[in-house]
Scaffold this motif. Structure first.
Motif, PDB file in Angstrom:
ATOM      1  N   TYR A   1       0.904  -1.329   0.036  1.00 19.60           N
ATOM      2  CA  TYR A   1       0.190  -0.011   0.309  1.00 19.60           C
ATOM      3  C   TYR A   1       0.648   1.116  -0.113  1.00 19.60           C
ATOM      4  N   ALA A   2       0.521   2.248  -0.982  1.00 23.09           N
ATOM      5  CA  ALA A   2       1.406   3.707  -0.848  1.00 23.09           C
ATOM      6  C   ALA A   2       0.300   5.013  -0.643  1.00 23.09           C
ATOM      7  N   PRO A   3       0.071   5.707  -0.249  1.00 24.47           N
ATOM      8  CA  PRO A   3      -0.969   6.318   0.154  1.00 24.47           C
ATOM      9  C   PRO A   3      -1.528   7.442  -0.600  1.00 24.47           C
ATOM     10  N   GLY A   4      -2.380   7.544  -1.280  1.00 27.02           N
ATOM     11  CA  GLY A   4      -2.918   8.606  -2.752  1.00 27.02           C
ATOM     12  C   GLY A   4      -2.960  10.310  -2.005  1.00 27.02           C
ATOM     13  N   VAL A   5      -3.018  10.930  -2.573  1.00 29.74           N
ATOM     14  CA  VAL A   5      -3.172  11.803  -1.833  1.00 29.74           C
ATOM     15  C   VAL A   5      -4.160  12.333  -1.215  1.00 29.74           C
ATOM     16  N   SER A   6      -5.696  12.382  -0.898  1.00 32.33           N
ATOM     17  CA  SER A   6      -6.749  11.966   0.087  1.00 32.33           C
ATOM     18  C   SER A   6      -5.183  11.248   1.594  1.00 32.33           C
ATOM     19  N   ASP A   7      -5.319  10.425   1.144  1.00 33.83           N
ATOM     20  CA  ASP A   7      -5.075   9.845   2.501  1.00 33.83           C
ATOM     21  C   ASP A   7      -3.293  10.421   3.280  1.00 33.83           C
ATOM     22  N   ARG A   8      -2.640  10.733   1.660  1.00 33.91           N
ATOM     23  CA  ARG A   8      -1.328  11.651   2.151  1.00 33.91           C
ATOM     24  C   ARG A   8      -1.913  12.934   3.099  1.00 33.91           C
ATOM     25  N   ALA A   9      -2.792  13.848   2.964  1.00 30.05           N
ATOM     26  CA  ALA A   9      -3.379  15.028   3.558  1.00 30.05           C
ATOM     27  C   ALA A   9      -3.737  14.594   4.770  1.00 30.05           C
ATOM     28  N   ALA A  10      -4.406  13.610   4.618  1.00 28.63           N
ATOM     29  CA  ALA A  10      -5.010  12.827   6.355  1.00 28.63           C
ATOM     30  C   ALA A  10      -3.940  12.506   6.884  1.00 28.63           C
ATOM     31  N   LEU A  11      -3.076  11.944   6.547  1.00 24.18           N
ATOM     32  CA  LEU A  11      -1.257  11.535   7.599  1.00 24.18           C
ATOM     33  C   LEU A  11      -0.774  13.060   7.925  1.00 24.18           C
ATOM     34  N   GLU A  12      -1.171  14.055   7.217  1.00 21.63           N
ATOM     35  CA  GLU A  12      -0.524  14.728   7.597  1.00 21.63           C
ATOM     36  C   GLU A  12      -1.356  16.319   8.889  1.00 21.63           C
ATOM     37  N   SER A  13      -2.975  15.580   8.752  1.00 26.52           N
ATOM     38  CA  SER A  13      -3.119  16.271   8.925  1.00 26.52           C
ATOM     39  C   SER A  13      -4.137  15.873  10.743  1.00 26.52           C
ATOM     40  N   ALA A  14      -3.588  14.165  10.494  1.00 17.55           N
ATOM     41  CA  ALA A  14      -3.661  13.403  11.706  1.00 17.55           C
ATOM     42  C   ALA A  14      -3.450  13.369  13.589  1.00 17.55           C
ATOM     43  N   ARG A  15      -4.367  13.478  14.057  1.00 20.68           N
ATOM     44  CA  ARG A  15      -3.083  14.247  15.198  1.00 20.68           C
ATOM     45  C   ARG A  15      -2.259  12.794  15.897  1.00 20.68           C
ATOM     46  N   LEU A  16      -2.518  11.579  15.015  1.00 22.92           N
ATOM     47  CA  LEU A  16      -1.625  10.910  15.637  1.00 22.92           C
ATOM     48  C   LEU A  16      -1.820   9.869  14.454  1.00 22.92           C
ATOM     49  N   VAL A  17      -0.584   9.075  13.689  1.00 21.31           N
ATOM     50  CA  VAL A  17      -1.171   7.721  13.176  1.00 21.31           C
ATOM     51  C   VAL A  17      -0.195   7.044  13.548  1.00 21.31           C
ATOM     52  N   ILE A  18      -0.679   5.548  13.577  1.00 17.78           N
ATOM     53  CA  ILE A  18      -0.511   3.944  14.180  1.00 17.78           C
ATOM     54  C   ILE A  18      -0.322   3.297  13.171  1.00 17.78           C
ATOM     55  N   TRP A  19       0.944   2.404  12.929  1.00 15.95           N
ATOM     56  CA  TRP A  19       1.280   2.162  12.585  1.00 15.95           C
ATOM     57  C   TRP A  19       2.347   0.755  13.066  1.00 15.95           C
ATOM     58  N   LEU A  20       2.210   0.103  12.881  1.00 14.82           N
ATOM     59  CA  LEU A  20       2.997  -1.300  12.861  1.00 14.82           C
ATOM     60  C   LEU A  20       4.932  -0.623  12.534  1.00 14.82           C
ATOM     61  N   GLY A  21       5.125  -0.633  10.987  1.00 16.01           N
ATOM     62  CA  GLY A  21       6.721  -0.323  11.101  1.00 16.01           C
ATOM     63  C   GLY A  21       6.389  -0.558   9.955  1.00 16.01           C
ATOM     64  N   PRO A  22       8.020  -0.523   8.918  1.00 16.35           N
ATOM     65  CA  PRO A  22       8.146  -0.570   7.901  1.00 16.35           C
ATOM     66  C   PRO A  22       8.468  -2.519   7.571  1.00 16.35           C
ATOM     67  N   GLN A  23       8.643  -2.903   8.889  1.00 18.83           N
ATOM     68  CA  GLN A  23       8.409  -5.010   8.023  1.00 18.83           C
ATOM     69  C   GLN A  23       7.244  -5.289   7.736  1.00 18.83           C
ATOM     70  N   VAL A  24       6.302  -4.373   7.957  1.00 17.33           N
ATOM     71  CA  VAL A  24       4.841  -4.984   7.160  1.00 17.33           C
ATOM     72  C   VAL A  24       4.175  -3.994   5.914  1.00 17.33           C
ATOM     73  N   GLU A  25       4.842  -2.271   6.492  1.00 16.30           N
ATOM     74  CA  GLU A  25       3.926  -1.538   5.533  1.00 16.30           C
ATOM     75  C   GLU A  25       5.481  -0.457   5.260  1.00 16.30           C
ATOM     76  N   SER A  26       6.170  -1.367   4.150  1.00 16.29           N
ATOM     77  CA  SER A  26       7.091  -0.555   3.265  1.00 16.29           C
ATOM     78  C   SER A  26       6.850   0.760   3.213  1.00 16.29           C
ATOM     79  N   ALA A  27       6.230   0.336   1.576  1.00 15.43           N
ATOM     80  CA  ALA A  27       5.483   1.240   1.357  1.00 15.43           C
ATOM     81  C   ALA A  27       5.322   2.439   2.023  1.00 15.43           C
ATOM     82  N   LEU A  28       4.155   2.433   2.787  1.00 17.98           N
ATOM     83  CA  LEU A  28       3.894   3.266   3.996  1.00 17.98           C
ATOM     84  C   LEU A  28       5.854   4.504   4.408  1.00 17.98           C
TER      85      LEU A  28
END
Length: 310
Positions: free
Chosen positions: A78-105
């Motif tokens: 998965y790689a974030p699109g335009v709307s997802d990148r906007a959500a990441l930039e404005s998020a209060r907190l981004v919770i993810w596993l790590g590059p071992q699972v979400e390497s593209a993110l």
């Protein structure tokens, strides 16, 4: 008199110039205020995959919006699109596993301040017994989900001290429920500990492993595919047990390739939904685990318990 008239005629030109510049001064002042004032508080929490969203909702305030990025896709690619990148930039907190699972993110999140993201694989306390130490699909084990909830609650408590006790209490309540759920799950799967089980991904070791049920994977976390060599090794390893008295579990949706692989190995075939793509809206994490158990039993229930065999 003529000179005085010329002075009176020219005098109004000076204030007119300043009046024309006045809007510009206002714009500059507004920009200065925006630069000095903090950004408005955004309550949204952004998570990488749906199972994490289910865990977050167990801990966060009920009215906190939670947005899932890779809701139905493979988090590995998965790689974030335009709307997802906007959500990441404005998020209060981004919770993810790590590059071992979400390497593209990971590439996108490298641009986000560390204080506005929680990388769960950087935390400790997780269990790997019965699963590959190199596989990080930790949400497939309820006890690991409880550990994740504790880390999420700790970070939210730091960000929102007024509600710190509430976050921690919800995490403790969730942990108790997960301890009981893990016991129920292990008890239900324990009878199948001698049944040949092949999985299309070694992530399922986190689901079956705590019950003492061993799985053999067609693919691991680092390499994909159903290679011919892996197939031959599995067939040799299964030996006479590959007579329909075992199961091959793949990911949803069902597909002809996995079904053919199961037939070639002499196994029954069923699918699991590790990302919860088939869960109804409003479902919780416990519903996700119960769905996995029902999906597993759809195949395992057709296999006799080998402990009853003479």
């Amino acid at each position: 008199m003529a000179r005085e008239s010329r002075i009176l005629m020219n005098f109004p030109q000076y204030p007119v110039k300043y009046l024309l510049l006045f809007p510009l001064f206002l714009m500059l002042a507004a920009c200065a205020r925006e630069a000095s004032e903090p950004a408005p508080d955004n309550k949204a929490l952004v998570v990488s995959v749906r199972p994490l969203a289910l865990i977050v909702r167990e801990v966060a305030e009920p009215d906190t919006p939670v947005q899932v990025l890779a809701a139905n896709g493979d988090p590995h690619h998965y790689a974030p699109g335009v709307s997802d990148r906007a959500a990441l930039e404005s998020a209060r907190l981004v919770i993810w596993l790590g590059p071992q699972v979400e390497s593209a993110l990971a590439r996108q999140l490298s641009l986000l301040p560390q204080g506005r993201q929680l990388q769960l694989l950087e935390q400790d306390g997780y269990e790997f017994g019965g699963a590959s130490a190199e596989d990080f699909h930790l949400w497939l084990r309820p006890r690991n989900a409880a550990v994740m909830a504790a880390h999420i609650a700790a970070r939210l408590a730091e960000m929102d001290p007024r509600r710190a006790d509430a976050y921690r209490q919800r995490a403790r309540d969730f942990s108790r429920r997960m301890a009981n759920l893990q016991k129920v799950l292990d008890r239900a799967l324990w009878a199948y500990r001698d049944v040949p089980i092949v999985v299309t991904h070694d992530a399922y070791g986190h689901f079956f492993g705590p019950a003492g049920v061993e799985t053999q994977a067609l693919a691991d976390s680092a390499h994909g595919g159903h290679g011919a060599r892996a197939m031959l090794e599995l067939r040799d390893g299964l030996g006479e047990s590959a007579d329909g008295s075992g199961c091959l579990f793949g990911e949803v949706p069902e597909n002809a390739r996995d079904r053919q692989t199961a037939e070639n190995l002499g196994l029954r075939y069923a699918t699991l939904d590790p990302l919860g793509t088939q869960l109804p809206a409003g479902a919780d994490y416990e519903s996700l685990v119960q769905a996995w158990l029902a999906q597993a039993r759809s195949c395992l229930a057709e296999v006799p318990d080998r402990s009853d065999r003479g």
